[in-house]
Design a protein around this motif. Structure first.
Motif, short mmCIF file in Angstrom:
data_model
loop_
_atom_site.label_atom_id
_atom_site.label_comp_id
_atom_site.label_asym_id
_atom_site.label_seq_id
_atom_site.Cartn_x
_atom_site.Cartn_y
_atom_site.Cartn_z
N GLU A 193 -16.01 11.46 -1.07
CA GLU A 193 -15.97 10.28 -0.18
C GLU A 193 -15.85 8.98 -0.97
OE1 GLU A 193 -19.59 9.00 1.75
OE2 GLU A 193 -20.82 10.36 0.56
N LYS A 194 -16.41 8.94 -2.19
CA LYS A 194 -16.33 7.71 -3.00
C LYS A 194 -14.94 7.53 -3.61
CE LYS A 194 -20.64 6.70 -2.20
NZ LYS A 194 -20.96 5.66 -1.20
N GLU A 195 -14.25 8.64 -3.90
CA GLU A 195 -12.85 8.55 -4.36
C GLU A 195 -11.98 8.00 -3.22
OE1 GLU A 195 -12.70 12.47 -7.33
OE2 GLU A 195 -12.17 12.68 -5.21
N TRP A 196 -12.20 8.53 -2.03
CA TRP A 196 -11.43 8.13 -0.84
C TRP A 196 -11.67 6.64 -0.54
CZ3 TRP A 196 -7.39 8.92 1.78
CH2 TRP A 196 -7.27 8.63 3.14
N LYS A 197 -12.92 6.22 -0.60
CA LYS A 197 -13.27 4.82 -0.32
C LYS A 197 -12.60 3.89 -1.34
CE LYS A 197 -17.24 1.73 0.36
NZ LYS A 197 -18.70 1.57 0.25
N LEU A 198 -12.63 4.28 -2.62
CA LEU A 198 -12.02 3.45 -3.67
C LEU A 198 -10.50 3.40 -3.52
CD1 LEU A 198 -12.25 1.75 -6.26
CD2 LEU A 198 -12.20 3.88 -7.57
N GLY A 199 -9.90 4.55 -3.27
CA GLY A 199 -8.43 4.61 -3.10
C GLY A 199 -7.95 3.68 -2.00
N LYS A 200 -8.64 3.69 -0.87
CA LYS A 200 -8.25 2.82 0.27
C LYS A 200 -8.46 1.35 -0.08
CE LYS A 200 -10.98 4.75 3.17
NZ LYS A 200 -11.81 4.81 4.37
N CYS A 201 -9.55 1.09 -0.78
CA CYS A 201 -9.87 -0.30 -1.15
C CYS A 201 -8.79 -0.88 -2.07
CB CYS A 201 -11.24 -0.36 -1.82
SG CYS A 201 -11.84 -2.04 -2.10
N ILE A 202 -8.34 -0.09 -3.04
CA ILE A 202 -7.27 -0.52 -3.96
C ILE A 202 -6.02 -0.91 -3.17
CG2 ILE A 202 -5.66 0.30 -5.74
CD1 ILE A 202 -8.03 2.11 -6.75
N LEU A 203 -5.68 -0.09 -2.18
CA LEU A 203 -4.43 -0.29 -1.43
C LEU A 203 -4.50 -1.42 -0.41
CD1 LEU A 203 -3.19 3.39 -0.90
CD2 LEU A 203 -2.54 1.75 -2.68
N ARG A 204 -5.68 -2.03 -0.24
CA ARG A 204 -5.76 -3.18 0.68
C ARG A 204 -5.27 -4.47 0.04
NH1 ARG A 204 -11.26 -3.48 1.96
NH2 ARG A 204 -10.85 -5.66 2.37
N PHE A 205 -4.97 -4.41 -1.27
CA PHE A 205 -4.56 -5.62 -2.00
C PHE A 205 -3.40 -6.37 -1.33
CE2 PHE A 205 -2.66 -7.54 -6.05
CZ PHE A 205 -3.59 -8.55 -6.12
N PRO A 206 -2.29 -5.69 -0.94
CA PRO A 206 -1.18 -6.44 -0.32
C PRO A 206 -1.56 -7.15 0.98
CG PRO A 206 -0.47 -4.24 -0.93
CD PRO A 206 -1.96 -4.27 -1.08
N GLU A 207 -2.43 -6.53 1.79
CA GLU A 207 -2.78 -7.19 3.06
C GLU A 207 -3.67 -8.40 2.83
OE1 GLU A 207 -5.96 -4.37 5.33
OE2 GLU A 207 -4.26 -3.30 4.48
N ILE A 208 -4.48 -8.34 1.74
CA ILE A 208 -5.31 -9.50 1.37
C ILE A 208 -4.39 -10.67 0.98
CG2 ILE A 208 -6.96 -10.38 -0.35
CD1 ILE A 208 -8.23 -8.39 1.66
N LEU A 209 -3.38 -10.37 0.14
CA LEU A 209 -2.45 -11.42 -0.30
C LEU A 209 -1.66 -11.99 0.88
CD1 LEU A 209 -1.01 -10.03 -3.67
CD2 LEU A 209 -3.09 -11.34 -3.26
N GLN A 210 -1.23 -11.11 1.79
CA GLN A 210 -0.47 -11.58 2.96
C GLN A 210 -1.29 -12.54 3.80
OE1 GLN A 210 2.82 -11.03 3.56
NE2 GLN A 210 2.46 -12.57 5.12
N LYS A 211 -2.56 -12.24 3.96
CA LYS A 211 -3.45 -13.11 4.74
C LYS A 211 -3.55 -14.50 4.09
CE LYS A 211 -8.13 -13.38 6.69
NZ LYS A 211 -8.44 -14.73 6.21
N ILE A 212 -3.67 -14.51 2.74
CA ILE A 212 -3.81 -15.80 2.04
C ILE A 212 -2.52 -16.60 2.09
CG2 ILE A 212 -4.48 -16.92 -0.13
CD1 ILE A 212 -5.93 -14.24 -0.83
N LEU A 213 -1.37 -15.92 2.03
CA LEU A 213 -0.09 -16.62 2.17
C LEU A 213 -0.02 -17.34 3.51
CD1 LEU A 213 2.35 -13.95 0.69
CD2 LEU A 213 1.84 -16.17 -0.32
#
Length: 648
Positions: free
Chosen positions: A557-577
């Protein structure tokens, strides 16, 4: 041939719709219409291939993908609804899946208002779920509570995206047509020292530029220096008295701040000096060579002082002060007059803008121009000459009414349409001391920025020595690198991690604390992550090979949680743009670091023999998760203007 021309023209239009408009090739020497069209078509096809290749390497914005999927599902379920609400967010708890679509509640309200149909949100959610098109990212959906749609992502999809990230690096999400962005930030005044008030504009503006550059925009970073105006009259008059041979011998003005204060005191107390100061302004504005030389000397002294700070903080700017726009101001006044917007009030020429109580003064009664005039000239130049698609002013909140009035005047006169061109004021609050009052020195003076940076360096070194990093762990060179990384990283992060709209309390103790959401904590976390592979004797080449060959297993579950967290990077950047709020990136990096710690505490990356300490097993897929985390953190640091070090 006519038919072939029609087909070629249609194909060109189709490719244009893909956004393949690159730079048009030269068609000189191609007289035949058919040859021209074929040449253009080949160029556009090549552009499309390049765009597709770039898009294939880009990190996928999972939130945007899910919005497209649910947008299509809602359209299929309710084809008559215009602009239905589309709400997709990451789930806060694992039991609710990975993402949630919460559109059903909004659609219930719309059906009730527009069609007088009473349908439960749960029923709507079920209808949407049934219409979800085939896709590669959703494993399953569940309807929960009153009508939430819980989305579970496919593990192979997440694993594949992480592998792509490891092989291609952190590539920006696709943003479509390359737009021109002009960012106005820092903007100190000549002959005055940069103080803590300039810190926020400089740091926030630099970070915004880095984000837009990373996202593929063409960015122009402008420093709108206060390098023109009546204050130069008193400075030049004082220069003439103190250094009469300034035209032949460069005057040794060491302390420009003291020089400014002396000239201001004389201006306020000596009537004869005041008259001369006004004459100097007139001669400067009429471009008298001797007075231009004096003005340039004063500007150069300031410039050198500003550059010391920009070098410390790794800031890049193109200088374009108020003087740059001086020759354009006459035409600005004439344009407003010709369109009938100017009123004369007690000799002043003023412009009232609908919705704003205070008018803009575009010419003083003595014929001089004002900040209003130079700001209007700058706005027009950036729109017409720089051809900006997006204009961002990183200026304190106190200037909000003034800037909104200037922007509204630009719209009123027809310079831009806000539906086409984005003109935004990225406002920010003031820096407070720990007493919650405006940040000042003990004697009540404004804090000099250079003093603040030097204090940061001193405190960072003290912190490193407290941890005895100077004794065993680091070489002298590494210690120096760690000192500057921590000092300037912490000052930048403390600012950027607060919502820029709020005031924030400046505290060295808090920003240098290596616990909690601080640069010190994140920099230490980053060096620890980078050290994991190194201590397991796994080099970069081995990691690259593993990225191509290994499948990232995400069973824990901790691998899965980390993997998803890493992939949220583009949506974070899009929000800031979209909202220009950089603290979102800081919050994300802190969440990523803490999620990594959870993973590392629960999942062995490198297994050692308890007796001998020898490495008995390396779980390569977990080392790849470490590498993916560090890669995203490094890019996040780069956008924030923070320089991590390999050893700390």
């Amino acid at each position: 041939q006519e038919n072939e021309i029609k087909l070629l023209t249609a194909e060109i239009e189709r490719l244009k719709n893909f956004g393949c408009l690159g730079v048009s090739p030269s068609l000189e020497g191609l007289r035949d219409e058919n040859a021209k069209l074929k040449y253009r078509l080949n160029f556009l096809r090549k552009s499309l291939q390049e765009e597709r290749s770039k898009a294939a390497k880009s990190m996928i914005n999972i939130n945007s993908c899910l919005q497209e999927i649910f947008g299509a599902a809602i359209q299929a379920a309710y084809p008559d609804l215009e602009n239905p609400p589309l709400v997709v967010t990451p789930s806060q708890q694992p039991k609710f899946g990975d993402y949630q679509c919460n559109s059903a509640m909004g659609i219930t309200q719309i059906l009730l208002k527009t069609k007088e149909q009473k349908v439960s949100p749960r029923e709507i959610a079920e209808k949407i779920a049934k219409n979800i098109p085939a896709n590669e990212c959703i494993e399953k959906v569940e309807i929960a509570g009153p009508g939430f749609i819980n989305v579970h992502l496919r593990k192979d999809f997440v694993s594949k995206q992480l592998s792509s990230l490891l092989m291609n690096g952190v590539q920006p999400p696709a943003v479509g047509k390359r737009k021109k962005v002009v960012v106005d930030f820092s903007s100190p005044n000549i002959a005055k020292e940069m103080h803590v008030g300039h810190l926020r504009s400089t740091i926030i503006g630099e970070s915004m530029c880095r984000l837009f550059e990373f996202a593929g925009y063409d960015v122009l970073r402008l420093n709108h220096l206060g390098d023109w105006g009546t204050q130069f009259g008193m400075l030049i008059a004082h220069l003439q008295d103190k250094f009469p041979d300034y035209l032949t011998v460069s005057p040794p003005i060491g302390d420009l701040q003291a020089f400014y204060k002396e000239s201001k005191r004389r201006f306020d107390t000596e009537e004869e000096f005041k008259k001369r100061a006004y004459q100097c302004v007139v001669l400067l504005q009429s471009k008298n060579p001797d007075f231009i030389k004096a003005w340039e000397l004063i500007c150069d002294v300031s410039r050198k002082e500003f550059q010391k700070i920009y070098n410390c903080l790794d800031i890049t700017l193109v200088e374009r002060g108020e003087s740059f726009y001086h020759d354009m101001m006459k035409d600005i006044v004439k344009e407003f007059e010709d369109k009938g917007f100017v009123q004369v009030d007690d000799g002043r020429k003023i412009v009232f803008v609908p919705g704003f109580p205070v008018p803009l003064t575009i010419m003083k009664s003595d014929g001089g121009y004002t900040y209003d005039t130079s700001d209007l000239a700058a706005l027009k130049h950036r729109l017409y000459e720089e051809k900006a698609d997006i204009l961002i002013y990183v200026v304190d909140s106190g200037q909000s009414v003034h800037l909104q009035t200037v922007f509204a005047a630009g719209q009123m006169i027809g310079w831009y349409d806000p539906k086409v061109t984005r003109v935004a004021h990225a406002a920010f609050g003031v820096v407070l001391g720990e007493d919650k009052k405006k940040f000042k020195t003990r004697s009540g003076d404004t804090v000099r920025l250079i003093d603040l940076l030097e204090e940061g360096l001193k405190r960072a070194m003290d912190k490193l020595k407290d941890k005895e990093r100077d004794k065993v762990v680091l070489t002298a060179e590494e210690l120096k690198a760690a000192q500057t990384s921590v000092a300037f990283g912490c000052i930048k992060y403390a600012d950027l991690s607060h919502n820029r709209l709020n005031d924030y309390v400046f505290s060295f103790d808090k920003m240098l604390d290596d616990r909690g959401n601080t640069a010190a904590y994140l920099l230490y976390a980053f060096t620890r992550i980078r050290a994991i592979a190194r201590l397991a004797n796994i080099d970069e080449q081995m990691l690259r090979k593993a990225a191509r060959e290994e499948v990232l297993i995400l069973d824990h579950e901790k691998e899965w949680k980390l993997g998803k967290c890493i992939l949220r990077f583009p949506e974070i950047l899009q929000k800031i743009l979209e909202d220009l709020l950089l603290h979102t990136l800081c919050d994300y990096l802190y969440e990523l670091a803490t999620t990594f710690t959870e993973f590392y505490d629960n999942c062995y990356c490198v297994e050692k023999d308890r007796q001998s300490g020898q490495i008995v097993k390396v779980n390569m897929w977990r080392l790849l998760l470490c590498e993916a985390t560090a890669t995203v953190m490094a890019k996040g640091f780069d956008i924030l203007g923070i320089k991590p070090v390999q050893r700390m």
